[in-house]
Design a protein around this motif. Structure first.
Motif, mmCIF file in Angstrom:
data_model
loop_
_atom_site.group_PDB
_atom_site.id
_atom_site.type_symbol
_atom_site.label_atom_id
_atom_site.label_comp_id
_atom_site.label_asym_id
_atom_site.label_seq_id
_atom_site.Cartn_x
_atom_site.Cartn_y
_atom_site.Cartn_z
ATOM 1 N N GLY A 109 42.919 36.984 48.257
ATOM 2 C CA GLY A 109 42.795 36.045 47.147
ATOM 3 C C GLY A 109 41.625 35.102 47.333
ATOM 4 O O GLY A 109 40.893 34.802 46.378
ATOM 5 N N GLY A 110 41.433 34.630 48.572
ATOM 6 C CA GLY A 110 40.300 33.750 48.847
ATOM 7 C C GLY A 110 38.970 34.419 48.586
ATOM 8 O O GLY A 110 38.069 33.836 47.959
ATOM 9 N N MET A 111 38.827 35.660 49.033
ATOM 10 C CA MET A 111 37.570 36.385 48.819
ATOM 11 C C MET A 111 37.328 36.627 47.328
ATOM 12 O O MET A 111 36.203 36.495 46.838
ATOM 13 C CB MET A 111 37.594 37.707 49.575
ATOM 14 N N VAL A 112 38.377 36.980 46.601
ATOM 15 C CA VAL A 112 38.240 37.226 45.166
ATOM 16 C C VAL A 112 37.870 35.934 44.437
ATOM 17 O O VAL A 112 36.973 35.912 43.576
ATOM 18 C CB VAL A 112 39.543 37.827 44.598
ATOM 19 N N GLY A 113 38.533 34.824 44.791
ATOM 20 C CA GLY A 113 38.247 33.556 44.127
ATOM 21 C C GLY A 113 36.822 33.092 44.355
ATOM 22 O O GLY A 113 36.144 32.630 43.418
ATOM 23 N N ALA A 114 36.349 33.219 45.590
ATOM 24 C CA ALA A 114 34.980 32.813 45.892
ATOM 25 C C ALA A 114 33.972 33.704 45.176
ATOM 26 O O ALA A 114 32.945 33.227 44.670
ATOM 27 C CB ALA A 114 34.749 32.866 47.401
ATOM 28 N N LEU A 312 52.375 33.155 44.140
ATOM 29 C CA LEU A 312 51.311 32.154 44.054
ATOM 30 C C LEU A 312 50.193 32.372 45.071
ATOM 31 O O LEU A 312 49.145 31.720 44.968
ATOM 32 C CB LEU A 312 51.908 30.751 44.266
ATOM 33 N N THR A 313 50.403 33.264 46.050
ATOM 34 C CA THR A 313 49.434 33.387 47.144
ATOM 35 C C THR A 313 48.058 33.821 46.664
ATOM 36 O O THR A 313 47.051 33.154 46.951
ATOM 37 C CB THR A 313 49.952 34.370 48.213
ATOM 38 N N LEU A 314 47.974 34.927 45.944
ATOM 39 C CA LEU A 314 46.664 35.416 45.490
ATOM 40 C C LEU A 314 45.960 34.396 44.593
ATOM 41 O O LEU A 314 44.821 34.004 44.877
ATOM 42 C CB LEU A 314 46.820 36.758 44.782
ATOM 43 N N PRO A 315 46.594 33.920 43.500
ATOM 44 C CA PRO A 315 45.884 32.944 42.657
ATOM 45 C C PRO A 315 45.675 31.597 43.347
ATOM 46 O O PRO A 315 44.659 30.932 43.124
ATOM 47 C CB PRO A 315 46.796 32.799 41.433
ATOM 48 N N GLY A 316 46.624 31.175 44.200
ATOM 49 C CA GLY A 316 46.472 29.892 44.879
ATOM 50 C C GLY A 316 45.310 29.885 45.849
ATOM 51 O O GLY A 316 44.483 28.953 45.852
ATOM 52 N N ALA A 317 45.220 30.915 46.693
ATOM 53 C CA ALA A 317 44.105 31.006 47.626
ATOM 54 C C ALA A 317 42.792 31.178 46.882
ATOM 55 O O ALA A 317 41.748 30.640 47.295
ATOM 56 C CB ALA A 317 44.329 32.179 48.582
ATOM 57 N N ALA A 318 42.822 31.917 45.763
ATOM 58 C CA ALA A 318 41.608 32.099 44.967
ATOM 59 C C ALA A 318 41.118 30.776 44.405
ATOM 60 O O ALA A 318 39.907 30.483 44.393
ATOM 61 C CB ALA A 318 41.875 33.096 43.834
#
Length: 373
Positions: A109-114, A312-318
């Motif tokens: 999620g973090g990599m996708v959000g960034a 919430l993990t994927l969207p939250g980290a994103a």
């Protein structure tokens, strides 16, 4: 200056690997500690050792993370750094709350959000995320839970057939083996995720070729050591949740069934290169073991909180990663990661010290740490 930025990114990847270790210690050893199959310190030492060994068994998951999540042609070091910050931030938050969320999904999620914040949706490998992460993740949790239900029912049948005392001693011994396999699988699957991120950073910096995937030995050693050190720290809040709160006082037959079903799926997914969430697989197996023992044994309130955390993990980290990239881009590609990284480190240390003070007065946690074999 690129080398300075690469150093910061590699440091952030190892920091994430460390948080992954203590966040996910509960996956292997929560039920083993809760049933008194092993004393706490021995359990953590065994888990840390096998996490280290497991990191060297395969690179299939690392290849998926490096090439199947974001477009290597559009990635850059500041983007990777922001993605790692999103993952670390979400890991620390859920650890503080005692929720066994997915470190793997936090990283993805973090990599996708960034990437979305930096270049837009064209930089994300949506098909790869669907095929390698989301679909296998859902099926794995369901299968782990179903196998644990069946395994627990069979285990309790043995209790009636050969006597409770004899069977309980046998299941405690079996738990040592099944927990060891979970630890080995966790090292094989989760340590590779940080390896894949560091390889991605090396490709972005021009140190490695995107056409010839390889993981340098120093990367393997660094990631194996970081996840082992984090595991040995022990994420006691999450151990308490999985070992005592999801299904009440967990029994050796339950623990053995949950660990055996989780270990099988995790090791199999590592072989095929699926970056599964070890936390979700083992948590699903623990819930399944509670259902197998009797539906009244499952604390559905805690299970529901875990489910919400998963969603919430994927969207939250994103979201955290996208915000981090916005700050980094304002401060500059080199100064931004250095400044934001220093602030994030200071905040992490403050949270750790706050948690230590709170845990020192928690009688339940202190009892869990002190139980003899």
């Amino acid at each position: 200056m690129n080398d300075v930025l690469l150093f910061v990114v590699v440091g952030a990847a190892l920091a994430f690997d460390f948080t992954n270790g203590f966040h996910d210690t509960a996956n292997a050893m929560a039920t083993t500690i809760a049933t008194r199959a092993l004393p706490a310190k021995q359990a953590l030492g065994l888990a840390a050792s096998l996490n280290f060994v497991g990191a060297f068994l395969s690179i299939s998951v690392a290849a998926t993370i490096a090439s199947g999540i974001v477009d290597q042609g559009q990635i850059a070091l500041p983007i990777i750094f922001a993605g790692l910050l999103g993952a670390i931030g979400f890991n620390l938050t859920t650890w503080y709350l005692g929720l066994p969320s997915s470190s793997s999904h936090a990283l993805i999620g973090g990599m996708v959000g960034a990437m979305l914040a930096a270049v837009g949706s064209s930089g994300v490998e949506w098909a790869g995320i669907l095929e390698k992460v989301l679909i296998p993740g859902v099926f794995a949790v369901v299968i782990a839970g179903a196998v644990a239900v069946i395994g627990t029912k069979i285990a309790y049948r043995f209790l009636r057939d050969i006597g409770a005392d004899t069977a309980t001693r046998g299941y405690r011994l079996g738990q040592i083996g099944s927990a060891s396999l979970v630890s080995l699988g966790h090292g094989t699957n989760d340590a590779q995720k940080s390896m894949g991120i560091i390889v991605l950073a090396l490709v972005a910096n021009g140190n490695l070729s995107a056409d010839d995937f390889t993981v340098p030995l120093w990367v393997k050693l660094g990631c194996a050591s970081a996840i082992a050190a984090g595991t040995f720290m022990g994420g006691w809040r999450i151990i308490d949740t999985l070992g005592k709160k999801v299904t009440g006082d967990i029994t050796p037959p339950q623990g053995f069934s949950a660990e055996a079903s989780g270990a099988t799926l995790i090791l199999g997914s590592s072989y095929f290169g699926y970056p599964l969430s070890t936390t979700q697989v083992v948590s699903g197996a623990v819930v399944g073991s509670g259902i197998g023992r009797g539906e009244s044994e499952v604390n559905w309130s805690i299970a529901g909180r875990m489910g919400i955390a998963w969603l919430l993990t994927l969207p939250g980290a994103a979201a955290v990663a996208a915000a981090a990239y916005g700050v980094v881009s304002v401060l500059g590609d080199t100064a931004g990661p250095v400044v934001v990284g220093a602030l994030a480190l200071a905040g992490s240390v403050a949270l750790f010290l706050k948690t230590r003070r709170e845990d020192s007065t928690d009688a339940g946690l202190n009892d869990l740490k002190a139980v003899p074999a």
